[in-house]
Scaffold this motif. Structure first.
Motif, PDB file in Angstrom:
ATOM      1  N   UNK A   1       0.905  -1.262  -0.193  1.00  0.00           N
ATOM      2  CA  UNK A   1       0.002   0.080  -0.014  1.00  0.00           C
ATOM      3  C   UNK A   1       0.896   1.294  -0.006  1.00  0.00           C
ATOM      4  N   UNK A   2       1.862   1.257   0.763  1.00  0.00           N
ATOM      5  CA  UNK A   2       2.747   2.462   1.037  1.00  0.00           C
ATOM      6  C   UNK A   2       3.452   2.728  -0.588  1.00  0.00           C
ATOM      7  N   UNK A   3       3.857   1.494  -1.221  1.00  0.00           N
ATOM      8  CA  UNK A   3       4.579   1.513  -2.325  1.00  0.00           C
ATOM      9  C   UNK A   3       3.610   2.128  -3.500  1.00  0.00           C
ATOM     10  N   UNK A   4       2.370   1.639  -3.349  1.00  0.00           N
ATOM     11  CA  UNK A   4       1.404   2.198  -4.420  1.00  0.00           C
ATOM     12  C   UNK A   4       1.256   3.602  -4.227  1.00  0.00           C
ATOM     13  N   UNK A   5       1.343   4.154  -3.254  1.00  0.00           N
ATOM     14  CA  UNK A   5       0.818   5.616  -2.994  1.00  0.00           C
ATOM     15  C   UNK A   5       1.962   6.491  -3.261  1.00  0.00           C
ATOM     16  N   UNK A   6       3.412   5.930  -3.016  1.00  0.00           N
ATOM     17  CA  UNK A   6       4.289   6.724  -3.248  1.00  0.00           C
ATOM     18  C   UNK A   6       4.368   6.806  -4.795  1.00  0.00           C
ATOM     19  N   UNK A   7       4.099   5.900  -5.444  1.00  0.00           N
ATOM     20  CA  UNK A   7       4.271   5.795  -6.902  1.00  0.00           C
ATOM     21  C   UNK A   7       3.102   6.565  -7.497  1.00  0.00           C
ATOM     22  N   UNK A   8       2.194   6.825  -6.812  1.00  0.00           N
ATOM     23  CA  UNK A   8       1.091   7.776  -7.316  1.00  0.00           C
ATOM     24  C   UNK A   8       1.234   9.170  -7.046  1.00  0.00           C
ATOM     25  N   UNK A   9       2.436   9.461  -6.134  1.00  0.00           N
ATOM     26  CA  UNK A   9       2.783  11.008  -5.975  1.00  0.00           C
ATOM     27  C   UNK A   9       2.396  11.544  -4.442  1.00  0.00           C
ATOM     28  N   UNK A  10       2.021  10.308  -3.654  1.00  0.00           N
ATOM     29  CA  UNK A  10       1.499  10.623  -2.335  1.00  0.00           C
ATOM     30  C   UNK A  10       2.764  11.418  -1.428  1.00  0.00           C
ATOM     31  N   UNK A  11       2.659  12.141  -0.555  1.00  0.00           N
ATOM     32  CA  UNK A  11       3.538  12.582   0.582  1.00  0.00           C
ATOM     33  C   UNK A  11       3.889  11.354   1.641  1.00  0.00           C
ATOM     34  N   UNK A  12       4.905  11.189   2.256  1.00  0.00           N
ATOM     35  CA  UNK A  12       5.008  10.191   3.099  1.00  0.00           C
ATOM     36  C   UNK A  12       3.819  10.190   3.996  1.00  0.00           C
ATOM     37  N   UNK A  13       3.215  11.153   4.658  1.00  0.00           N
ATOM     38  CA  UNK A  13       2.113  10.958   5.459  1.00  0.00           C
ATOM     39  C   UNK A  13       1.188  10.419   4.768  1.00  0.00           C
TER      40      UNK A  13
END
Length: 258
Positions: A23-35
């Motif tokens: 889930x973290x990997x997918x969100x970072x790939x999509x441009x999310x901040x760390x929070x």
């Protein structure tokens, strides 16, 4: 790789579940901040995950590298590591009550989640004691409990019904004692329909450890009956079982409000 980076990477790999890492990997790939990416991690564990990721140099500043590392963590976590038979029997026949010890250890040691389905859950069972303990001492652990309303709320009368009635927990009792948990019971049937019985017995802990078997979560099943189950360390299977139970909620189960 320097020891300063390698150590937090090892700790992160042991700390995150496969579902969290993915889930973290997918969100970072999509441009999310760390929070934003860490929202998939339960609040009680989020700060530790942030600290480990920062120490390992993972985050939005290195999205591609971070996603690759986290996907590797998720892949490693998806492998079946161990399958262990779990027995119970009267004292002295097959040894001590391994099921009892496994249930209490698994639930009491949960760090993210406990998902349980059972037909019969009694106040005298070690599972109930462990669930109450988690609710009191580990508020960050998400608990989801599926029960059969016919058994829990006294809508069935069968062999041993009088004995079970003395130690039976109603679905309302469960919801009151576990205010932070999601307690679900089988729905009342529509007119002319036969009720659905929730007879599965399973525990899924931290989206990783899965315990399935013949035993109800009652004192007699945990200590006196001949029961056999399997304890699996298999994140992919555990998550799949949890997903199947979620899919049944809309038609089979309803949430209990204390």
């Amino acid at each position: 790789m320097s020891p300063r980076v390698a150590e937090p990477l090892r700790e992160l790999g042991a700390f995150l579940t496969g579902t969290e890492a993915e889930g973290i990997a997918a969100r970072l790939t999509a441009g999310a901040t760390l929070s934003q990416a860490l929202i998939v991690v339960p609040a009680a564990r989020r700060q530790r995950a942030r600290s480990l990721m920062t120490a390992a140099g993972l985050g939005p500043q290195a999205r591609e590298h971070s996603a690759a590392v986290l996907e590797a963590v998720a892949g490693a976590a998806s492998r079946t590591r161990k399958v262990t038979p779990v027995w119970t029997a009267p004292a002295g026949l097959l040894g001590s009550g391994t099921l009892t010890g496994d249930v209490f250890a698994l639930v009491s040691g949960a760090t993210t989640s406990v998902v349980c389905a059972t037909f019969n859950l009694q106040a005298t069972s070690v599972l109930w004691k462990a669930l109450v303990r988690v609710g009191q001492r580990r508020p960050g652990v998400a608990v989801r409990l599926y029960v059969d309303t016919q058994a829990a709320d006294g809508l069935f009368e069968g062999a041993g019904a009088v004995r079970h009635r003395r130690s039976r927990l109603s679905t309302a009792d469960m919801a009151r004692a576990l205010p932070e948990a999601v307690v679900l019971r089988t729905r009342a049937p529509e007119e002319g329909e036969r009720p659905v019985t929730s007879h599965a017995k399973l525990l899924s802990v931290d989206h990783r450890f899965l315990l399935v078997g013949s035993a109800n979560f009652s004192h007699s099943a945990e200590e006196r009956n001949i029961e056999l189950g399997l304890r699996l360390d298999d994140p992919a299977l555990a998550v799949g079982v949890e997903r199947q139970m979620r899919d049944l909620e809309g038609t089979v189960y309803e949430r209990v409000v204390a």
